[in-house]
Design an enzyme around this catalytic site. Structure first.
Site, PDB file in Angstrom:
ATOM      1  N   LYS A  85     -10.847  -4.883  10.306  1.00  0.00           N
ATOM      2  CA  LYS A  85      -9.794  -4.322  11.167  1.00  0.00           C
ATOM      3  C   LYS A  85      -9.739  -5.054  12.511  1.00  0.00           C
ATOM      4  O   LYS A  85      -8.656  -5.346  13.023  1.00  0.00           O
ATOM      5  CB  LYS A  85     -10.012  -2.814  11.374  1.00  0.00           C
ATOM      6  CG  LYS A  85      -9.694  -1.990  10.137  1.00  0.00           C
ATOM      7  CD  LYS A  85      -8.216  -2.087   9.762  1.00  0.00           C
ATOM      8  CE  LYS A  85      -7.856  -1.278   8.531  1.00  0.00           C
ATOM      9  NZ  LYS A  85      -6.454  -1.478   8.113  1.00  0.00           N
ATOM     10  N   TYR A 144     -15.543  -2.723   7.050  1.00  0.00           N
ATOM     11  CA  TYR A 144     -14.203  -2.198   7.344  1.00  0.00           C
ATOM     12  C   TYR A 144     -13.818  -2.528   8.786  1.00  0.00           C
ATOM     13  O   TYR A 144     -12.733  -3.054   9.051  1.00  0.00           O
ATOM     14  CB  TYR A 144     -14.208  -0.684   7.128  1.00  0.00           C
ATOM     15  CG  TYR A 144     -12.914   0.009   7.428  1.00  0.00           C
ATOM     16  CD1 TYR A 144     -11.801  -0.147   6.604  1.00  0.00           C
ATOM     17  CD2 TYR A 144     -12.788   0.853   8.533  1.00  0.00           C
ATOM     18  CE1 TYR A 144     -10.609   0.507   6.869  1.00  0.00           C
ATOM     19  CE2 TYR A 144     -11.600   1.516   8.805  1.00  0.00           C
ATOM     20  CZ  TYR A 144     -10.523   1.348   7.969  1.00  0.00           C
ATOM     21  OH  TYR A 144      -9.345   2.000   8.238  1.00  0.00           O
ATOM     22  N   GLY A 185       0.830  -1.211   0.000  1.00  0.00           N
ATOM     23  CA  GLY A 185       0.000   0.000   0.000  1.00  0.00           C
ATOM     24  C   GLY A 185       0.861   1.256   0.000  1.00  0.00           C
ATOM     25  O   GLY A 185       0.467   2.293   0.524  1.00  0.00           O
ATOM     26  N   GLY A 210      -0.566   4.546  -1.210  1.00  0.00           N
ATOM     27  CA  GLY A 210      -1.772   5.039  -0.536  1.00  0.00           C
ATOM     28  C   GLY A 210      -1.479   6.224   0.368  1.00  0.00           C
ATOM     29  O   GLY A 210      -0.378   6.788   0.351  1.00  0.00           O
ATOM     30  N   GLN A 211      -2.485   6.576   1.170  1.00  0.00           N
ATOM     31  CA  GLN A 211      -2.378   7.801   1.970  1.00  0.00           C
ATOM     32  C   GLN A 211      -1.228   7.730   2.982  1.00  0.00           C
ATOM     33  O   GLN A 211      -0.435   8.659   3.087  1.00  0.00           O
ATOM     34  CB  GLN A 211      -3.703   8.068   2.710  1.00  0.00           C
ATOM     35  CG  GLN A 211      -3.752   9.461   3.319  1.00  0.00           C
ATOM     36  CD  GLN A 211      -4.832   9.627   4.392  1.00  0.00           C
ATOM     37  OE1 GLN A 211      -5.438   8.668   4.834  1.00  0.00           O
ATOM     38  NE2 GLN A 211      -5.058  10.848   4.810  1.00  0.00           N
ATOM     39  N   ARG A 266      -3.178  -0.442  -6.741  1.00  0.00           N
ATOM     40  CA  ARG A 266      -4.249   0.266  -7.446  1.00  0.00           C
ATOM     41  C   ARG A 266      -3.813   1.618  -8.011  1.00  0.00           C
ATOM     42  O   ARG A 266      -4.348   2.086  -8.981  1.00  0.00           O
ATOM     43  CB  ARG A 266      -5.457   0.447  -6.519  1.00  0.00           C
ATOM     44  CG  ARG A 266      -6.127  -0.899  -6.210  1.00  0.00           C
ATOM     45  CD  ARG A 266      -7.454  -0.707  -5.530  1.00  0.00           C
ATOM     46  NE  ARG A 266      -7.364   0.150  -4.365  1.00  0.00           N
ATOM     47  CZ  ARG A 266      -8.347   0.923  -3.927  1.00  0.00           C
ATOM     48  NH1 ARG A 266      -9.470   0.970  -4.562  1.00  0.00           N
ATOM     49  NH2 ARG A 266      -8.195   1.654  -2.837  1.00  0.00           N
TER      50      ARG A 266
HETATM   51  N1  SER Z   1      -9.842   6.985   8.019  1.00  0.00           N
HETATM   52  C1  SER Z   1     -10.468   5.713   7.986  1.00  0.00           C
HETATM   53  C2  SER Z   1     -11.754   5.770   7.273  1.00  0.00           C
HETATM   54  O1  SER Z   1     -12.403   6.780   7.330  1.00  0.00           O
HETATM   55  C3  SER Z   1     -10.715   5.209   9.374  1.00  0.00           C
HETATM   56  O2  SER Z   1      -9.714   4.379   9.766  1.00  0.00           O
HETATM   57  O3  SER Z   1     -12.135   4.805   6.689  1.00  0.00           O
END
Ligand code: SER
Length: 318
Positions: free
Chosen positions: A146, A142, A8, A11-12, A36
């Site tokens: 997690k 999500y 990743g 990614g951010q 991606r």
């Molecule tokens: N920043 C993430 C989200 O909004 C939360 O872990 O999905």
């Protein structure tokens, strides 16, 4: 940590963690892997990059083996809103991807960093001063991935002795790469909109208070935890870490101090509002502070000042 793999990496979090680790451990010792998104030119030029889908266990094993990786920062993941839209895909990437990482870590004796999230809690969790050890019944895909990730990391440590470590990140705010598909994305979008249009329509209610953190603190948390003496860690995984707790209204008021004509409106997205309403308002992160010295540097005013300064010079440069 001698040879590091970052999944990743485009990614951010990855796009900011990679350059910091390259300075610290040497460009050639930090392998950036993305899937991606294409890497930006700086990331691609500063060290090894490979295209990698974490669902492909054989490809993952080949990268870890060929580069003699000993530490994996496993950041590849779908965020909360996209995960709600595509739950099966989210399970596949977030949960099966992690199992692949843990399996290769077991075979090749790698340490693993896994970012969990405020999403790993749920509506039954105490929302104020959310304890480190508490009820976790997430009601989003999500959150389920997690929480499963935290449990799997704990299991691989206990059962196989794999050196797994991780934190529960709050909403992360950064100027370098857009998050994409999260519930806390508003806290990044608001800066882009404020600087370009002096107006932002927020998809969360004005009073939706959530934990937040400026990216330099998030990077510091990951590195500090991974460099800490593992023998002294008690929890190891899913450490609560936070830096501030704010609502869209608080953020807008702080931005107004820098951009006086800034205005905010509200166009609520019921899906993301529902997700945010199931998350804590403010986590208690005293366990991370005590066990491995976690301490954020940026509060709300310092984060807003940094975001506006960095983002305006980026936007001017374009
Ligand atoms: N920043 C993430 C989200 O909004 C939360 O872990 O999905």
């Amino acid at each position: 940590m001698k040879k590091i793999l970052i999944t990743g990496a485009t990614g951010q979090i990855g796009s900011e963690l990679t350059p910091v680790l390259r300075v610290r451990y040497g460009d050639q010792n930090v392998i950036a892997a993305g899937h991606r998104r294409e890497p930006d030119s700086e990331l691609a030029a500063s060290g090894p990059f490979c295209s990698l889908d974490v669902r492909d266990a054989a490809a993952l094993e080949a990268v870890v083996t060929n580069h003699e990786v000993d530490t994996i920062f496993h950041l590849a993941s779908l965020l909360s809103a996209v995960a709600e839209d595509r739950p099966q895909l989210a399970w596949d990437i977030n949960a099966n991807g992690l199992i692949n990482v843990l399996e290769i870590a077991r075979k090749r004796n790698c340490s693993v960093f896994f970012p969990s999230s405020i999403g790993a809690f749920g509506p039954l969790t105490p929302a104020e001063n959310t304890p480190q050890d508490t009820i976790q019944h997430p009601n989003t895909m999500y959150g389920i991935t997690k929480l499963s990730g935290e449990l799997l990391c704990g299991y691989y440590h206990k059962r196989f002795g794999v050196d797994t470590r991780g934190v529960r990140y709050p909403g992360l705010i950064s100027y370098s790469t857009l998050p994409g598909g999260g519930t806390t994305d508003y806290a990044v979008e608001i800066f882009h909109a404020a600087l370009q249009y002096a107006h932002y329509d927020c998809f969360l209610r004005a009073d939706t208070r959530l934990d937040m953190m400026y990216m330099p603190d998030a990077i510091d948390a990951a590195i500090r935890l991974m460099e800490f003496d593992g023998e002294r860690l008690i929890h190891r995984n899913g450490y609560n870490v936070t830096a501030m707790s704010c609502s869209p209204m608080d953020l807008a008021q702080e931005i107004e101090k820098h951009i006086p004509d800034f205005t905010i409106g509200y166009k609520i997205d019921p899906v993301r509002q529902g997700i945010a309403d199931s998350w804590p308002r403010h986590m208690d992160d005293s366990v991370a502070r005590k066990e491995w010295g976690w301490k954020p540097q940026f509060d709300l005013p310092a984060m807003v000042e940094g975001m506006i300064r960095h983002l305006s010079s980026r936007l001017t440069a374009k």
